[in-house]
Design a protein around this motif. Structure first.
Motif, PDB file in Angstrom:
ATOM      1  N   PHE A 123      -6.769  -8.275   3.242  1.00  0.00           N
ATOM      2  CA  PHE A 123      -6.470  -7.664   4.526  1.00  0.00           C
ATOM      3  C   PHE A 123      -6.771  -8.665   5.640  1.00  0.00           C
ATOM      4  O   PHE A 123      -7.566  -9.597   5.453  1.00  0.00           O
ATOM      5  CB  PHE A 123      -7.306  -6.389   4.751  1.00  0.00           C
ATOM      6  N   ASN A 151       0.817  -1.226   0.000  1.00  0.00           N
ATOM      7  CA  ASN A 151       0.000   0.000   0.000  1.00  0.00           C
ATOM      8  C   ASN A 151       0.848   1.273   0.000  1.00  0.00           C
ATOM      9  O   ASN A 151       0.492   2.276   0.616  1.00  0.00           O
ATOM     10  CB  ASN A 151      -0.959   0.013   1.206  1.00  0.00           C
ATOM     11  N   ARG A 194      -4.745   5.595  12.719  1.00  0.00           N
ATOM     12  CA  ARG A 194      -3.995   4.389  12.355  1.00  0.00           C
ATOM     13  C   ARG A 194      -4.450   3.181  13.162  1.00  0.00           C
ATOM     14  O   ARG A 194      -3.844   2.107  13.086  1.00  0.00           O
ATOM     15  CB  ARG A 194      -2.509   4.625  12.596  1.00  0.00           C
ATOM     16  N   CYS A 239       2.911   6.606   1.128  1.00  0.00           N
ATOM     17  CA  CYS A 239       1.767   5.710   1.235  1.00  0.00           C
ATOM     18  C   CYS A 239       0.685   6.085   0.210  1.00  0.00           C
ATOM     19  O   CYS A 239       0.534   7.255  -0.164  1.00  0.00           O
ATOM     20  CB  CYS A 239       1.175   5.761   2.644  1.00  0.00           C
ATOM     21  N   CYS A 258       2.556   0.951   5.526  1.00  0.00           N
ATOM     22  CA  CYS A 258       1.435   1.851   5.226  1.00  0.00           C
ATOM     23  C   CYS A 258       0.152   1.150   5.660  1.00  0.00           C
ATOM     24  O   CYS A 258      -0.189   0.091   5.131  1.00  0.00           O
ATOM     25  CB  CYS A 258       1.378   2.163   3.733  1.00  0.00           C
ATOM     26  N   THR A 259      -0.511   1.721   6.646  1.00  0.00           N
ATOM     27  CA  THR A 259      -1.745   1.117   7.162  1.00  0.00           C
ATOM     28  C   THR A 259      -2.934   2.023   6.857  1.00  0.00           C
ATOM     29  O   THR A 259      -2.782   3.241   6.691  1.00  0.00           O
ATOM     30  CB  THR A 259      -1.632   0.892   8.679  1.00  0.00           C
ATOM     31  N   LYS A 260      -4.068   1.392   6.812  1.00  0.00           N
ATOM     32  CA  LYS A 260      -5.288   2.109   6.429  1.00  0.00           C
ATOM     33  C   LYS A 260      -5.698   3.096   7.504  1.00  0.00           C
ATOM     34  O   LYS A 260      -5.584   2.818   8.696  1.00  0.00           O
ATOM     35  CB  LYS A 260      -6.407   1.098   6.186  1.00  0.00           C
ATOM     36  N   LYS A 261      -6.172   4.252   7.070  1.00  0.00           N
ATOM     37  CA  LYS A 261      -6.684   5.235   8.023  1.00  0.00           C
ATOM     38  C   LYS A 261      -8.064   4.808   8.486  1.00  0.00           C
ATOM     39  O   LYS A 261      -8.909   4.413   7.685  1.00  0.00           O
ATOM     40  CB  LYS A 261      -6.772   6.615   7.372  1.00  0.00           C
ATOM     41  N   GLU A 270     -11.586  -4.400   1.562  1.00  0.00           N
ATOM     42  CA  GLU A 270     -11.155  -3.616   2.708  1.00  0.00           C
ATOM     43  C   GLU A 270     -11.852  -4.104   3.954  1.00  0.00           C
ATOM     44  O   GLU A 270     -13.000  -4.539   3.918  1.00  0.00           O
ATOM     45  CB  GLU A 270     -11.479  -2.127   2.478  1.00  0.00           C
ATOM     46  N   GLY A 321      -5.403   7.199   1.519  1.00  0.00           N
ATOM     47  CA  GLY A 321      -6.193   6.444   2.490  1.00  0.00           C
ATOM     48  C   GLY A 321      -5.340   5.639   3.450  1.00  0.00           C
ATOM     49  O   GLY A 321      -5.874   4.971   4.330  1.00  0.00           O
ATOM     50  N   TYR A 322      -4.004   5.699   3.266  1.00  0.00           N
ATOM     51  CA  TYR A 322      -3.092   4.961   4.146  1.00  0.00           C
ATOM     52  C   TYR A 322      -2.083   5.929   4.748  1.00  0.00           C
ATOM     53  O   TYR A 322      -1.848   7.011   4.211  1.00  0.00           O
ATOM     54  CB  TYR A 322      -2.354   3.864   3.363  1.00  0.00           C
TER      55      TYR A 322
END
Length: 561
Positions: free
Chosen positions: A533, A92, A194, A112, A140-143, A560, A115-116
């Motif tokens: 995910f 990501n 995060r 990222c 990179c992690t999803k918001k 997602e 959205g990450y």
């Protein structure tokens, strides 16, 4: 004619030489230095030397070659070669640049996807190649716009809500014997973009790992000890543990402190205690030079030195306590006091009586009290299991006499070989311990040497496990009083299953590539397939621990979280 005499003093050409041939892990100097080592080394101060790092390694400055100088303190700087950093895996997001390998101190920037965000909460970040690897793992992690309350084992939440909005706080408490992710009994977790500031979790209280013991060991051997775990320490032959040989893991750590193994030649066993006596200065351990005072009971008289000393692992001879109980009787004497006084000494000698008179000061008392010291014999000496008395066995033994013991075949003697008759009682006899049979066999493991049919007390054998099996416990066991201490256990490894990985939509991280077997306790890295995910966490990278041959594979789902 005049003569000039010159005295030539030998010069020590090595006096100013300080630096030996350097050992450079993953690096080398020119080959001729190795071939003619005795000619070039040691080198003098200020001499310089060049070295090169192997492919895939660099100097601390990031170059392939380095140069060092001989100083009074050795080579400066110390020659070292560091492994280059491989380009890490990033889901990501994208890296700036196309390089695949990085030198020490080089930086790598990444960005990222929309959205990450990075671990710091931004959209871009930088990591640096260091001697031990990357300064941090790029990710990179999803918001998140909200946070799902995770399942909590061994603890409870103070709310029934299942979803919390950004910046809301979740309070939880762990059960007794467990601690929060921050090491407390209760903790707050905040919902951030995060995810949770610190994911709620209750972990078993653990104690620090134990260091190796010189001349001994301990069991069970674990990477992690939990509260309540008890560890038993043991020592090799001719060594013994200081203080306690058992320690326990508490919430505050180990108690008591782990012991060490001392040479028994510098240490004495508990001091010998004669019958009817007690020790004035008592302690748990005794070393060479330590002294102990022995005192008899009030109605007994001490014979010998009241103080004994620890010398080369043995005590000097202890005293004995003699009974002062006296036979007292009235002796009617029909002689005058004057005659009695003049002949009393002779009378006592003829009667073989000790301290003769009690009170002659009483005006109306004309009969002296005659006192006789008792001498008590002993019956047959005590029976020792698997032992025999050497020499003829009598029905009665005079006070002060002694007998000697021996042990039967396949037994060994522990304690005093000679015992003494003291006022009707024998001193403490020895014990005859059995030898041990062949040591037990273990699953998935074997002895390092062929077994014998008999082993002396204190002997040890060593085990090893089959390939990829984890040895839990002590690799050595000891023969103790006819029994072996507990043998180790060989725990089977985890075997990677391609079908399980496919079923759970996960792939093996590059670091573990080509590995099929993993030791018990090892961690295995997985990541989700593209556009997948974590089913529970929403993350894409996982670390799973191998436990007794079982791997709990993470599960990834499409789309997602």
């Amino acid at each position: 004619m005049a003569y000039i005499i010159l005295t030539l003093l030998p010069l020590d050409f090595r006096a100013d030489k300080h630096c030996d041939l350097p050992h450079i892990e993953n690096g080398r100097i020119a080959q001729y230095y190795y071939n003619f080592k005795s000619y070039y080394f040691p080198m003098r101060k200020e001499k310089k030397l060049s070295y090169s790092c192997m492919v895939g390694y660099t100097t601390e400055t990031g170059t392939q070659d380095g140069r060092i100088t001989c100083t009074a303190n050795g080579w400066s700087p110390v020659p070292r070669c560091y492994r280059k950093c491989n380009k890490p895996l990033l889901e990501n997001g994208i890296f700036y640049g196309t390089e695949m390998y990085f030198k020490i101190h080089e930086k790598l920037q990444y960005k990222c996807n929309p959205g990450y965000h990075t671990p710091s909460g931004g959209t871009e970040d930088t990591v640096q190649c260091q001697p031990e690897g990357w300064s941090s793992q790029p990710s990179c992690t999803k918001k998140f716009e909200s946070c799902q309350v995770p399942n909590l084992h061994h603890g409870n939440y103070f709310t029934a809500q299942q979803v919390l909005r950004l910046n809301e706080t979740l309070l939880y408490k762990c059960d007794e014997g467990y601690r929060t992710a921050g090491g407390n009994t209760t903790e707050e977790a905040v919902c951030l973009t995060r995810g949770w500031s610190l994911t709620p979790n209750c972990s078993r209280i653990t104690c620090s790992s134990l260091s190796a013991v010189a001349h001994g060991g301990f069991y069970p051997v674990k990477k992690i000890y939990e509260e309540g775990d008890v560890v038993h320490f043991f020592c090799e032959e001719n060594y013994s543990a200081t203080e306690f040989d058992l320690i326990q893991c508490y919430y505050f750590g180990w108690h008591p402190d782990p012991p060490v193994c001392e040479d028994v030649r510098n240490k004495c066993p508990p001091p010998p205690l004669p019958p009817y006596a007690h020790i004035i200065t008592d302690r748990r351990t005794y070393h060479n030079g330590d002294k102990v005072r022995i005192q008899c009971q009030s109605t007994f008289e001490v014979r010998g030195s009241e103080e004994i000393q620890c010398e080369k692992g043995k005590w000097t001879s202890p005293p004995i306590c003699i009974d002062n109980a006296l036979f007292i009787w009235k002796a009617s004497v029909s002689i005058s006091a004057k005659l009695f006084m003049s002949s009393s000494v002779k009378m006592v000698e003829s009667l073989r009586l000790s301290p003769v008179l009690a009170s002659f000061q009483r005006s109306n008392y004309r009969t002296p009290l005659l006192v006789l010291e008792t001498q008590q014999d002993c019956a047959s000496p005590p029976v020792v299991k698997n032992g025999v008395v050497l020499g003829p066995l009598l029905t009665s033994y005079k006070n002060g006499s002694s007998v000697e013991y021996g042990c039967q075949h396949y037994h060994f003697l522990d304690g005093p070989r000679t015992v003494y008759c003291q006022q009707g009682n024998w001193t403490e006899p020895p014990t005859c311990f059995e030898k041990c049979d062949s040591p037990p066999s273990i699953a998935n493991g074997a002895l390092t040497l062929p077994p014998l049919t008999q082993y002396d007390n204190g002997s040890s054998v060593q085990y090893s496990c089959s390939e990829y099996h984890f040895l839990q416990g002590s690799e050595k066991i000891y023969c103790s009083e006819g029994e072996w201490t507990s043998p180790p256990v060989c725990i089977e490894p985890c075997t990677l299953s391609k079908s399980e990985m496919e079923k759970n939509n996960v792939l093996l991280q590059g670091f573990y590539e080509n590995q099929i077997y993993f030791y018990h306790g090892d961690y295995v890295g997985f990541y989700c397939k593209q556009n997948h995910f974590g089913a529970e966490s929403g993350t894409t990278l996982f670390q799973v621990q191998c436990k007794r041959g079982q791997l709990l594979y993470p599960r990834c789902v499409a789309g997602e979280k």
